[in-house]
Design a protein around this motif. Structure first.
Motif, short mmCIF file in Angstrom:
data_model
loop_
_atom_site.label_atom_id
_atom_site.label_comp_id
_atom_site.label_asym_id
_atom_site.label_seq_id
_atom_site.Cartn_x
_atom_site.Cartn_y
_atom_site.Cartn_z
N TYR A 9 -17.67 28.97 9.40
CA TYR A 9 -16.63 28.54 10.62
C TYR A 9 -15.31 28.39 10.44
N SER A 49 -7.81 29.97 19.77
CA SER A 49 -8.72 29.25 18.63
C SER A 49 -9.69 30.42 18.30
N ALA A 50 -9.27 31.24 17.06
CA ALA A 50 -9.96 32.09 16.65
C ALA A 50 -9.80 32.44 15.27
N SER A 51 -10.51 33.32 14.45
CA SER A 51 -10.28 33.31 12.94
C SER A 51 -9.04 34.07 12.66
N THR A 109 -11.62 29.03 10.66
CA THR A 109 -10.91 29.98 11.18
C THR A 109 -9.67 30.25 10.33
N ARG A 113 -12.76 23.41 20.61
CA ARG A 113 -14.15 24.17 19.94
C ARG A 113 -15.18 23.46 19.96
N ASN A 127 -16.09 31.31 12.93
CA ASN A 127 -15.85 30.73 14.01
C ASN A 127 -17.17 30.25 14.44
N GLN A 186 -7.71 36.85 20.12
CA GLN A 186 -7.45 35.52 19.77
C GLN A 186 -7.69 34.61 20.79
N ASN A 240 -17.12 34.25 19.38
CA ASN A 240 -16.36 33.10 19.04
C ASN A 240 -16.84 32.16 20.35
#
Lengths: 74, 209, 973
Positions: free
Chosen positions: C679, C711-713, C681, C316, C691, C719, C775
């Motif tokens: 942000y 790495s996503a909400s 997630t 991130r 995010n 994703q 994102n």
């Protein structure tokens, strides 16, 4: 606290003055009788209609507003 | 049986003076009269602690004992009040009080003829509850409205607690247990017994009630 | 729909009777007179209170007549409002009888303050008295204040401004708006200034958190507090650097001390042992302005010990390796040389933050008000990114804003470089807003001197004085400034007071629109004979509207009382001027106007229709009011409603966050719950999750800027990292068909920020759990800033010539926010300033006062608590100068200014630093200006303004003034 201080003073003064043969000069207060106007009770009104228990319950409940733990965990 | 007390948690008091202005606001207390104030020790150095102080509504109140005209009385709830009509403004109570609570205003409704003024625990005085007369001489009567002193109710960090001593003891005990260290509050053990022991029962009402 | 609750009169009894302002009459009847002596006696004023005019406001008359007024049958109305003094957002229940504000009660239900107030909040009812207010329009005639009618005032002021517009163009007038305006007024003022035809407008955020907004937004998307005061209850460690919350945000300590009680470790790093430090586990004394060096030291310990969150950084964060390289250069001795902080203390900060996660950071003016402010705040972000603390409950960067609505005014108000919602001032943004306002873009463009000036950032409030006095050929607009309108802003909050007085003298016209005449009036009257106008504005208790707390929660204030004296609400004044200027119709195209007052609710609805970027779209007046009357259902730790159905409307509150903290995306009907922590997630986007924002492209130097796979909400259909949504992306994904036919028409060719239907947002969020702004990774390196990787640079005025040589400031800039801005040349000129001015001068807040202080120093309940302006000086520094506690001293600065204040000898400051509070004004270099105020309207307490003596120096991105580190010498007066 007051009685302790008074006692200490009595002892100190008694010791200090013993040689002079005088009696203690400490004022001993006597509780007087209240001479003013009579006051009403906080529950003697429309909201609590003279019911003391009612008032106490309300006050105790209100008191918990000062406790953030209750609001946070409640 | 409720017994009204204030306690101030020195671990939380940040000397924001919210209690002071709340009191001014609620009772229209004039400039120069401080029914409540915040005292700070070790100002500006490590160990700085503050505490909000007003009339402590003592169980065995020195002001009451020394008053030459016996204008003080204690209510059933343990609030120490006085009759301003009777008060001669001699200041003897000021000598006797360990907290500097009695105030002697020069002007304004509270200070007519230099009479003593002090914290009423928001309980008014010896006039009809919630009457104009009571407000003018003593300030607002919150207890009669089922409310507690505004200073404690608005305290920014809930450091100042005001109300039934039993309830306060419960609130404070929870904090101490959560902190995991002893009761740091000043005068706690004097008022309520050693922190480790269960809170002592509230002393029975005495004096001139 | 009203929030008003009625209480039976019996419940209120004596107080309402005793405070009854006047026998039941209309609130607009003329104030009655009373004996002035009696009033003075009753109010307990001292001589400092000054003289009073013959008339008194209703409330005072009422109290005076208490003995005769009858409360029989009087109804107590309860109006729910919000304190106007800081950004915490403490709710207040105001009790009103017959239009008179008689009492205030704590709102225990508020999840934000749970009934708590500081000295300012607890005395808010004094606003109902207002005896030191500006009572009616006035002008300066031959050096004296003369009363005038509103009609005359409006005519004269508008004629003068129109004449200047004619002669010199719209850019010759400077509009200083206010962070104390509500959202609707702040928004309307930006619109008003645009229709006047200039970007020369600004407000307090410039000199408060502009560096934060720019630095933080450029790091990860939005330039705001990421979490909330409440969320700090979840923190295990809290690191304050440049914030004295115990005095500036006292009620935040309710949450912070609760956290401490539950085990959180608190560290305060500050040049002063503040009252916040007194509550901390550790206090680290730093040299003012050395934050970057210390933070690199902290990061070095983190990297050396492997305490960083490697996966988080990988997934991130962009550019952390460069920060790491730089941190490694900041060895223990280098950090100590610059900051004075020994390595073990630096390590203690690092270890505490790393081993007690989630940990959070707090900063305020102590970090923002430097020439390097934008870089300092990014270092705080980098610390939190390295630890993986952002987007986490209990973590984040808790940036405490200042004024009650400085967040809102920043979001939608009069900013010189952007339109509401940070839309910028490029053509596309103008077209978007012209569309929302219902006006023709070409007409709007015609209001400006040129399209170039329409799309060029205006002068900042920190520099308006140079806009007046700088050589014309050196400024980046045609005319110099010839008129300034102070619309709810103090003059003494800006630096270089001595230069400001010269600028005031040079102006053609100076207009002050304020509830209080303010130090502006006194300064101007001390230096001018005419051309100054004062117009009385109503306070926020005399109107309604929404305000945004620091945590982005929006609260609705009910109107408590009618405007006192002859004051008018700010939005009414805007409308009246718009009439004179000929654009009233365009200003209020979508807004109902009643008796010259534009509907506040309508203005909010217009904000809702345009501000997609930051999610000011879901907070309809209806939803906000429902939140205000159902506060008890919101949890004080998460701000989330547990159940709850509004009685009046049947609206279901369950799952919403208090005050719908922005971003509250989409239309109100989409029912986004607001975003408590940015942000995050771990939550679905329709539950306030998110995010980092994709706002800086998708790739930089071959490296992807989008978030890593996985790495996503929570629950997002995508994703992995993805760019922001627009019509093209929606079509590519095959989601276009999910729009309704109407939405398709409106969304065609648009992106999520400009689609007026909100359809793109709805499909992305509601149907697919994706974030409309994409994102991406946060940027540890902000390549578009002067120092992409933060660099320590000495302040312009540094007492350390050796460090100036090693860590010089920036090169001078020629045209920066329309003005030449000096760095190196001034620093070089004053390289040895430490010889004659060896003390570091810094400034800050007192709990009793707020901002420039005219309002709070006019409140006797507060004024009594702080009656003297002072300087905190260490016993060593005092003894060396023969100064004793409470002596009067001269504080002299290299600007040539000197101010006379009282010495407070204390170890709160170190021997090399002195501290002065910034709330005082009304004295000018030893002279009390009481005769320069309109009669009876001087604040109860006056004193020297610290900024009379402050010096030159501005942030290299935002023009933030450097107040926190300058130099002075002190001698006995």
């Amino acid at each position: 606290m007051k009685p302790l201080i008074a006692t200490a003073c009595v002892i100190a003064l008694a010791a200090g003055l013993a040689g002079c043969g005088e009696k203690s000069q400490v004022v001993v207060y006597k509780q007087g009788q209240y001479q003013g106007k009579a006051d009403g009770k906080p529950w003697d009104n429309e909201a609590f209609s003279g019911d003391k228990g009612n008032w106490e319950t309300a006050i105790k409940a209100r008191n918990q507003s000062q406790n953030e733990y209750r609001r946070i965990n409640g | 049986m409720a017994r009204m007390k204030f306690i101030c948690d020195a671990e939380r008091c940040i000397e924001c003076n919210g209690c002071v202005t709340a009191c001014k606001n609620e009772h229209e207390v004039p400039w120069g009269v401080n029914r409540r104030r915040v005292v700070t020790i070790n100002d500006g150095v490590p160990g700085e602690r503050s505490m909000s102080v007003a009339c402590m509504h003592c169980s065995d109140a020195p002001c009451m004992a020394v008053c030459p005209v016996d204008c003080f009385y204690r209510t059933d709830e343990g609030v120490v009040l006085h009759d301003k009509d009777l008060c001669i403004g001699c200041g003897y109570c000021f000598y006797a009080c360990p907290f500097g609570a009695p105030q002697f205003p020069q002007a304004g409704a509270f200070g007519l003829r230099g009479k003593m003024d002090k914290c009423t625990f928001c309980a008014g005085g010896p006039e009809a509850n919630s009457s104009e007369e009571e407000f003018r001489k003593y300030g607002r009567n919150r207890l009669a409205e089922g409310k507690l002193p505004l200073c404690a109710e608005v305290c920014s960090t809930k450091a100042l607690l005001g109300g039934d001593a039993d309830v306060l003891a419960d609130i404070y005990r929870q904090r101490v247990l959560t902190r995991g260290k002893g009761a740091e509050i000043w005068g706690w053990s004097t008022a309520y017994g050693k922190p480790d022991a269960p809170a002592a029962p509230a002393p029975s009402a005495g004096g001139k009630s | 729909m009203t929030l008003t609750r009625k209480l039976p009169a019996a419940e209120r009894g004596g107080r309402s009777a005793a405070r009854l302002a006047r026998p039941a009459q209309t609130a607009t009847s003329a104030p009655r007179t009373m004996d002035r002596r009696a009033f003075l006696k009753r109010s307990g004023m001292t001589a400092g209170a000054g003289a009073f005019a013959s008339a008194l406001p209703f409330s005072m008359v009422g109290r005076a007549e208490a003995s005769t007024a009858s409360a029989a049958g009087a109804k107590v109305e309860v109006k729910r409002t919000v304190c106007t003094h800081c950004s915490v957002g403490c709710a207040i229940d105001a009790e009103v009888v017959n239009g008179v504000w008689v009492g205030q009660e704590p709102v225990f239900d508020s999840p934000i303050n749970m009934g708590a107030h500081c000295a300012k909040g607890a005395s808010i009812r004094e606003h109902g008295h207002g005896e030191h207010r500006l009572r009616y329009p006035m002008k300066l005639v031959d050096g004296k204040w003369v009363r005038m009618s509103w009609d005359d005032a409006l005519n004269e002021v508008s004629a003068r401004l129109l004449k200047l517009r004619e002669e010199s163009g719209p850019d010759s007038v400077y509009w200083i708006g206010s962070s104390k305006h509500n959202n609707e007024q702040a928004y309307l003022l930006r619109k008003f200034v645009s229709m006047w035809g200039t970007n020369n407008c600004d407000h307090q955020a410039r000199i408060c958190h502009s560096t934060t907004v720019a630095g933080v937004a450029n790091t990860w998307g939005y330039g705001a507090m990421t979490n909330s005061y409440n969320d700090m209850q979840n923190s295990k460690a809290i690191f304050f650097m440049g914030s004295n919350a115990a005095e500036a945000h006292p009620v935040s300590l309710l949450h912070i001390l609760h956290a401490k009680e539950n085990g959180a470790k608190i560290i305060v790093a500050d040049p002063r042992f503040t009252r916040t430090a007194a509550k901390a586990d550790h206090f680290v004394r730093i040299r003012s302005g050395s934050d970057i060096a210390i933070l690199y030291g902290v990061l070095r310990h983190i990297f050396e010990n492997g305490w960083e969150d490697k996966k988080y950084i990988e997934d991130r964060v962009y550019g952390m390796d460069k920060i790491r390289d730089e941190a490694m250069k900041w060895t223990a001795d280098k950090v100590e040389e610059v900051s004075g902080v020994p390595d073990d203390q630096v390590k203690l900060i690092a270890e505490t933050m790393a081993k007690n996660k989630p940990s959070t950071v707090v900063w305020c003016m102590g970090q923002t008000q430097h020439t390097t402010g934008n870089a300092i705040v990014r270092m705080m972000c980098n610390l939190q990114l390295a630890l993986g603390n952002v987007g986490v409950a209990g973590g984040g960067t808790n940036i405490f804003r200042g004024h009650d609505n400085v967040q809102g005014a920043t979001d939608v108000g009069p900013n010189p470089d952007s339109l509401p919602g940070y839309y910028g001032i490029a053509t596309g943004s103008w077209k978007h807003w012209a569309n929302v306002w219902g006006v023709d873009y070409e007409w709007l463009k015609g209001r400006y001197a040129s399209q170039a000036l329409m799309e060029k950032s205006g002068i900042t409030v920190s520099r308006w004085i140079d806009g007046v006095t700088e050589k014309n050929e050196l400024i980046d607009q045609d005319p110099n400034l010839r008129a300034v309108v102070f619309w709810g802003h103090a003059p003494n909050s800006q630096t270089r007071g001595k230069d400001m007085l010269e600028a005031m003298k040079a102006l053609d016209t100076l207009v002050v629109i304020d509830p209080y005449p303010s130090a502006t009036a006194a300064m101007a009257a001390s230096a001018r004979k005419d051309g100054v106008y004062l117009l009385p504005a109503a306070t926020q208790f005399e109107t309604e509207g929404s305000c945004t707390a620091s945590n982005r929660s929006i609260q609705w204030r009910e109107k408590v009382i009618e405007p006192l004296w002859e004051s008018k609400p700010d939005h009414t004044i805007m409308y009246l001027f718009a009439q004179k200027f000929g654009f009233a119709e365009q200003l209020t195209k979508n807004v109902k106007v009643t008796n010259n007052e534009p509907s506040v609710e309508d203005i909010l609805r217009e904000i809702n229709r345009g501000t997609w970027t930051i999610g000011y779209t879901g907070q309809s007046p209806e939803r906000l009011k429902i939140h205000m009357r159902n506060m008890q259902v919101f949890d004080p730790k998460t701000l989330k409603a547990k159940g709850g159905i509004d009685k009046e409307t049947g609206y279901v509150l369950d799952g919403e966050y208090f005050g719908l903290p922005w971003p509250c995306y989409g239309t109100p009907e989409m029912k986004h719950p607001g975003s408590p922590n940015l942000y995050d997630t771990s939550k679905h986007v329709m539950d306030g999750g998110g995010n980092f924002r994709a706002n800086f492209g998708v790739e930089k130097d071959g490296a992807s800027l989008l978030a890593a796979d996985g790495s996503a909400s929570k629950g997002a259909d995508l994703q992995f990292g993805y760019p922001e949504f627009d019509h093209v992306l929606l079509k590519k994904l095959g989601w276009w068909e999910e729009l309704s036919e109407d939405e398709k028409k409106k969304a065609e060719g648009k992106n999520w920020k400009t689609d007026p239907s909100g359809g793109i947002i709805r499909v992305a969020m509601k149907n697919h759990g994706c974030h409309p702004f994409g994102n991406a990774k946060a940027r540890a390196v902000v390549w578009n800033f002067p120092d992409p990787v933060p660099v320590h640079r000495e302040p312009i005025f540094s007492p350390r010539a050796d460090l100036v040589a090693k860590y010089p400031t920036h090169e001078d800039k020629k045209a920066f926010w329309r003005l030449p801005t000096l760095y190196k040349s001034v620093q070089d000129q004053f390289a040895n300033v430490g010889k004659d001015y060896p003390l570091i001068m810094t400034s800050g807040r007192l709990v009793e006062y707020e901002g420039g202080g005219d309002e709070t120093r006019s409140n006797p309940w507060l004024a009594e608590l702080q009656q003297n302006m002072f300087v905190e000086i260490n016993p060593k520094a005092a003894n060396d100068r023969g100064i004793r506690d409470k002596d009067m001293v001269w504080v002299k600065s290299p600007s040539g200014a000197q101010i006379k204040v009282q010495a407070m000898v204390t170890e709160r400051v170190g021997p090399d630093t002195v501290f002065l509070p910034f709330h005082f004004a009304g004295h000018w270099m030893g002279k009390d200006l009481i005769d320069s105020y309109p009669e009876g309207a001087a604040p109860v307490v006056r004193g020297e303004a610290v900024n009379t003596a402050t010096t030159y120096g501005y942030d290299s991105v935002t023009m933030m003034q450097e107040t926190k580190t300058t130099v002075c010498q002190i001698m006995k007066a």
